[in-house]
Design an enzyme around this catalytic site. Structure first.
Site, mmCIF file in Angstrom:
data_model
loop_
_atom_site.group_PDB
_atom_site.id
_atom_site.type_symbol
_atom_site.label_atom_id
_atom_site.label_comp_id
_atom_site.label_asym_id
_atom_site.label_seq_id
_atom_site.Cartn_x
_atom_site.Cartn_y
_atom_site.Cartn_z
ATOM 1 N N SER A 1 -16.023 21.436 -38.043
ATOM 2 C CA SER A 1 -16.448 20.332 -38.908
ATOM 3 C C SER A 1 -17.911 20.496 -39.291
ATOM 4 O O SER A 1 -18.767 20.663 -38.426
ATOM 5 C CB SER A 1 -16.264 18.986 -38.207
ATOM 6 O OG SER A 1 -16.743 17.938 -39.040
ATOM 7 N N ILE B 1 -23.648 22.657 -34.578
ATOM 8 C CA ILE B 1 -23.415 24.103 -34.599
ATOM 9 C C ILE B 1 -22.795 24.526 -35.929
ATOM 10 O O ILE B 1 -23.199 25.528 -36.526
ATOM 11 C CB ILE B 1 -22.543 24.543 -33.402
ATOM 12 C CG1 ILE B 1 -23.295 24.288 -32.100
ATOM 13 C CG2 ILE B 1 -22.164 26.016 -33.520
ATOM 14 C CD1 ILE B 1 -22.456 24.465 -30.845
ATOM 15 N N CYS B 2 -21.854 23.743 -36.428
ATOM 16 C CA CYS B 2 -21.217 24.075 -37.709
ATOM 17 C C CYS B 2 -22.234 24.019 -38.850
ATOM 18 O O CYS B 2 -22.221 24.859 -39.746
ATOM 19 C CB CYS B 2 -20.060 23.129 -37.987
ATOM 20 S SG CYS B 2 -18.733 23.227 -36.764
ATOM 21 N N SER B 3 -23.096 23.031 -38.802
ATOM 22 C CA SER B 3 -24.151 22.910 -39.804
ATOM 23 C C SER B 3 -25.082 24.111 -39.740
ATOM 24 O O SER B 3 -25.414 24.716 -40.768
ATOM 25 C CB SER B 3 -24.931 21.608 -39.581
ATOM 26 O OG SER B 3 -25.965 21.487 -40.514
ATOM 27 N N THR C 1 -23.364 27.262 -41.106
ATOM 28 C CA THR C 1 -23.287 27.249 -42.564
ATOM 29 C C THR C 1 -24.654 27.507 -43.188
ATOM 30 O O THR C 1 -24.785 28.294 -44.128
ATOM 31 C CB THR C 1 -22.693 25.909 -43.040
ATOM 32 O OG1 THR C 1 -21.418 25.734 -42.393
ATOM 33 C CG2 THR C 1 -22.513 25.893 -44.541
#
Length: 165
Positions: A54, A59-61, A64
């Protein structure tokens, strides 16, 4: 070794994970405006596929943003970030983040990517964290499938693999 999310074991659904040398299957997902797009729409380009559970998590941010910064301007390449986030949430996140090179794509509706690439975490209905790099002919040249979804991928190794193409 088994896969986990925050220490909790998870099972991955769908096809077996891709290996270097495999031909990547075509898939259909939706863009932030709900239009359909397929892997084949990026034929002839190097594809850096960054898979995240998500975008609204740290971490996903970071994942990306890192690929946006380090590979977003690579010639003849496209960075595709795929999650099961709703397109509304992806558009909001992109607007707030000011990223201009990464393309965020949602597999929320049909799970076509999730199933064809074997990355659906059945217990959470989220995608497992992974990085898959395809050459211009959609052949897999690099994969990293994290064992713990709460960890970061090896950014340097992925960037090095992409820059060799």
């Amino acid at each position: 070794m088994g896969k986990s999310f925050g220490g909790a074991p998870v099972t991955l659904g769908g096809n077996p994970l891709l290996k270097v040398g495999d031909k990547a299957p075509n898939f259909t997902v939706v863009t932030n405006d709900f239009s359909k797009v397929s892997l084949s729409d990026y034929d002839g380009k190097v594809k850096i596929i960054s898979v995240v559970p998500s975008l609204d998590t740290g971490i996903c941010s970071t994942q990306t943003r890192t690929f946006n910064q380090r590979l977003g301007e690579k010639e003849n390449a496209v960075v595709l970030t795929i999650s099961l986030d709703l397109p509304f949430a992806q558009a909001r996140w992109c607007g707030a983040s000011g990223l201009d090179h990464v393309i965020t794509l949602s597999d929320h509706k049909d799970l076509d990517f999730a199933n064809k690439y074997g990355l659906l975490m059945n217990e959470f209905r989220l995608l497992a964290r992974a990085v898959i790099i395809l050459n211009e002919n959609n052949e897999v040249v690099y994969t990293e499938y994290l064992d713990e979804m709460a960890g970061h991928p090896n950014y340097d190794a992925a960037v090095e693999a992409a820059n060799k193409l």
